[in-house]
Motif scaffolding. Structure first.
Motif, PDB file in Angstrom:
ATOM      1  N   TYR A 204       0.877  -1.026   0.028  1.00  0.00           N
ATOM      2  CA  TYR A 204       0.240   0.047  -0.042  1.00  0.00           C
ATOM      3  C   TYR A 204       1.293   1.211   0.007  1.00  0.00           C
ATOM      4  O   TYR A 204       1.370   1.661   1.230  1.00  0.00           O
TER       5      TYR A 204
ATOM      6  N   PHE B  37       4.297   0.743   2.189  1.00  0.00           N
ATOM      7  CA  PHE B  37       4.433  -0.394   3.046  1.00  0.00           C
ATOM      8  C   PHE B  37       3.458  -1.342   2.578  1.00  0.00           C
ATOM      9  O   PHE B  37       3.015  -1.677   1.810  1.00  0.00           O
TER      10      PHE B  37
ATOM     11  N   VAL C 202       2.653  -4.663   2.449  1.00  0.00           N
ATOM     12  CA  VAL C 202       1.566  -5.153   3.868  1.00  0.00           C
ATOM     13  C   VAL C 202       1.631  -6.962   3.279  1.00  0.00           C
ATOM     14  O   VAL C 202       1.680  -7.629   4.177  1.00  0.00           O
TER      15      VAL C 202
ATOM     16  N   PRO D   3      -2.260 -12.344  14.419  1.00  0.00           N
ATOM     17  CA  PRO D   3      -3.125 -11.603  15.157  1.00  0.00           C
ATOM     18  C   PRO D   3      -3.312 -10.316  14.509  1.00  0.00           C
ATOM     19  O   PRO D   3      -3.334  -9.953  13.138  1.00  0.00           O
ATOM     20  N   SER D   4      -4.018  -9.103  14.448  1.00  0.00           N
ATOM     21  CA  SER D   4      -4.680  -7.950  13.468  1.00  0.00           C
ATOM     22  C   SER D   4      -3.904  -7.439  13.470  1.00  0.00           C
ATOM     23  O   SER D   4      -2.728  -6.497  13.428  1.00  0.00           O
ATOM     24  N   GLY D   5      -3.700  -6.413  11.789  1.00  0.00           N
ATOM     25  CA  GLY D   5      -2.489  -6.118  10.939  1.00  0.00           C
ATOM     26  C   GLY D   5      -2.045  -6.995  10.673  1.00  0.00           C
ATOM     27  O   GLY D   5      -1.248  -6.295   9.610  1.00  0.00           O
ATOM     28  N   SER D   6      -1.682  -8.564  10.772  1.00  0.00           N
ATOM     29  CA  SER D   6      -0.681  -8.954  10.723  1.00  0.00           C
ATOM     30  C   SER D   6      -1.460  -9.475   8.397  1.00  0.00           C
ATOM     31  O   SER D   6      -0.670 -10.325   8.051  1.00  0.00           O
ATOM     32  N   GLY D   7      -2.374  -9.204   7.854  1.00  0.00           N
ATOM     33  CA  GLY D   7      -2.804  -9.045   6.090  1.00  0.00           C
ATOM     34  C   GLY D   7      -3.412  -9.824   6.042  1.00  0.00           C
ATOM     35  O   GLY D   7      -3.582 -10.220   5.178  1.00  0.00           O
ATOM     36  N   LYS D   8      -4.315 -10.536   6.544  1.00  0.00           N
ATOM     37  CA  LYS D   8      -4.991 -12.070   6.884  1.00  0.00           C
ATOM     38  C   LYS D   8      -6.675 -11.071   6.427  1.00  0.00           C
ATOM     39  O   LYS D   8      -6.697 -12.087   4.280  1.00  0.00           O
ATOM     40  N   SER D   9      -6.668 -10.061   5.975  1.00  0.00           N
ATOM     41  CA  SER D   9      -8.024  -9.094   4.885  1.00  0.00           C
ATOM     42  C   SER D   9      -7.558  -9.184   3.312  1.00  0.00           C
ATOM     43  O   SER D   9      -7.819 -10.037   2.366  1.00  0.00           O
ATOM     44  N   THR D  10      -6.496  -8.594   3.766  1.00  0.00           N
ATOM     45  CA  THR D  10      -5.687  -8.053   2.395  1.00  0.00           C
ATOM     46  C   THR D  10      -5.221  -9.864   1.213  1.00  0.00           C
ATOM     47  O   THR D  10      -5.784  -9.588   0.238  1.00  0.00           O
TER      48      THR D  10
HETATM   49  P1  ADP Z   1      -5.560  -8.479   8.910  1.00  0.00           P
HETATM   50  O1  ADP Z   1      -7.095  -8.387   8.675  1.00  0.00           O
HETATM   51  O2  ADP Z   1      -5.064  -9.729   9.430  1.00  0.00           O
HETATM   52  O3  ADP Z   1      -6.097  -7.313  10.129  1.00  0.00           O
HETATM   53  P2  ADP Z   1      -4.610  -5.951   7.610  1.00  0.00           P
HETATM   54  O4  ADP Z   1      -4.481  -6.678   5.533  1.00  0.00           O
HETATM   55  O5  ADP Z   1      -6.494  -5.581   7.425  1.00  0.00           O
HETATM   56  O6  ADP Z   1      -4.620  -6.793   8.808  1.00  0.00           O
HETATM   57  O7  ADP Z   1      -4.117  -5.122   6.928  1.00  0.00           O
HETATM   58  C1  ADP Z   1      -3.058  -5.005   7.483  1.00  0.00           C
HETATM   59  C2  ADP Z   1      -2.352  -4.100   7.200  1.00  0.00           C
HETATM   60  O8  ADP Z   1      -2.484  -3.236   6.118  1.00  0.00           O
HETATM   61  C3  ADP Z   1      -2.048  -2.705   8.207  1.00  0.00           C
HETATM   62  O9  ADP Z   1      -0.795  -2.706   9.008  1.00  0.00           O
HETATM   63  C4  ADP Z   1      -3.596  -1.929   8.085  1.00  0.00           C
HETATM   64  O10 ADP Z   1      -3.349  -1.312   8.616  1.00  0.00           O
HETATM   65  C5  ADP Z   1      -2.535  -1.573   6.427  1.00  0.00           C
HETATM   66  N1  ADP Z   1      -4.074  -1.743   5.638  1.00  0.00           N
HETATM   67  C6  ADP Z   1      -4.695  -2.214   5.067  1.00  0.00           C
HETATM   68  N2  ADP Z   1      -5.396  -1.675   4.201  1.00  0.00           N
HETATM   69  C7  ADP Z   1      -5.114  -1.368   3.918  1.00  0.00           C
HETATM   70  C8  ADP Z   1      -5.125   1.001   3.111  1.00  0.00           C
HETATM   71  N3  ADP Z   1      -6.277   0.300   2.029  1.00  0.00           N
HETATM   72  N4  ADP Z   1      -4.394   1.319   2.332  1.00  0.00           N
HETATM   73  C9  ADP Z   1      -3.172   1.803   3.769  1.00  0.00           C
HETATM   74  N5  ADP Z   1      -2.831   0.362   4.420  1.00  0.00           N
HETATM   75  C10 ADP Z   1      -4.431  -0.561   4.852  1.00  0.00           C
END
Ligand code: ADP
Ligand code: MG
Length: 242
Positions: free
Chosen positions: A11, A14, A16, A35-42
């Motif tokens: 991103y 950054f 991710v 953990p939260s923020g580890s990139g699972k959703s991405t």
């Molecule tokens: P998880 O689902 O494991 O909590 P995410 O995939 O949501 O993790 O996010 C991983 C990292 O990417 C986090 O640090 C989050 O802040 C960052 N992030 C997520 N979406 C965006 C975005 N659209 N732009 C910039 N950073 C993002």
């Protein structure tokens, strides 16, 4: 069914996702935790081409997402996705929610779409609510409608991103029951979830992510049954939940 090959994603500046790889076979249920923020959703969104990636490739049902010739909307229509917030259309009835994409995206007739949608509604136990609007349903019921809506598209795989995290505790079970039933019927599933009971009961494999990397990718019994063999991060995580 899904091959994630050395995927990296940024991103802006950054990073991710870093060099993520895994394979999900037909009929397999894979839980993604970490953990939260580890990139699972991405990561799960890249599988559905909702998020682009800059390096590596993802192959879904032999179709490469990195190939510019791939028809992404068509591919996306075959990959069911259920999010944390049950994004139903609030101004449409349950039946209309179930039929819209079938008609618009798959080109089915309204009759055909209704038949298929109501069949899926029956599968999640909500036939009696077919004429209601989302706002008249509980959160758990809305999430079950969202699952039925995804299933009505005849997906080759179902992706779940924390489908129970936004629910009141008493409604988590009814949604997990539907997911367990799907898993037992042989649906290929990739599920981001903190529900370790679900992971232990029905998953075949567990992926553990930390800081954008796949740290663990192993059989369920190995993951839960042998915490001492896990990486320090996964071991910490397991210590908190077991
Ligand atoms: P998880 O689902 O494991 O909590 P995410 O995939 O949501 O993790 O996010 C991983 C990292 O990417 C986090 O640090 C989050 O802040 C960052 N992030 C997520 N979406 C965006 C975005 N659209 N732009 C910039 N950073 C993002
Ligand atoms: Mg997330």
């Amino acid at each position: 069914m899904i091959e994630i090959k050395n995927v990296s994603k940024w991103y802006g500046n950054f990073q991710v996702l870093t060099d993520c790889s895994t394979t999900i076979n037909k009929g397999e249920v894979v839980v993604v935790c970490g953990p939260s923020g580890s990139g699972k959703s991405t990561l799960i969104k890249t599988v559905n081409a909702l998020e682009p990636f800059q390096k590596g490739d993802i192959v879904v049902d032999r179709i490469s997402l990195a190939d510019p010739k791939t028809n992404l909307p068509k591919l996306r229509s075959r990959v069911g996705m259920v999010f944390q917030h049950f994004e139903l259309f609030p101004h449409l009835s349950v039946t209309e929610n179930l039929t819209l994409a079938q008609v618009k995206v798959l080109g089915r007739s309204l009759d055909e779409a209704k038949t298929r949608g109501l069949k899926m509604l029956e599968r999640v136990g909500l036939t009696a609510h077919k004429d209601k609007f989302p706002g008249q349903l509980s959160g758990g019921q809305q999430q079950r409608v969202a699952i039925a809506r995804a299933l009505a598209m005849d997906p080759i795989v179902m992706l779940f991103d924390e489908p129970t995290s936004a629910l009141d505790p008493e409604m988590v079970g009814e949604v997990l029951d539907v997911m367990v039933q799907l898993a037992n019927e042989g649906m290929t599933m990739m599920c981001v979830t903190h529900e370790m009971g679900f992971a232990r009961k029905v998953s075949h494999r567990v992926i553990f992510m930390d800081a954008g990397r796949v740290i663990e990718d192993c059989k369920r019994d190995e993951f839960f049954g042998n915490p001492d063999a896990r990486s320090p991060r996964a071991k910490d995580f397991l210590a908190k939940i077991l």
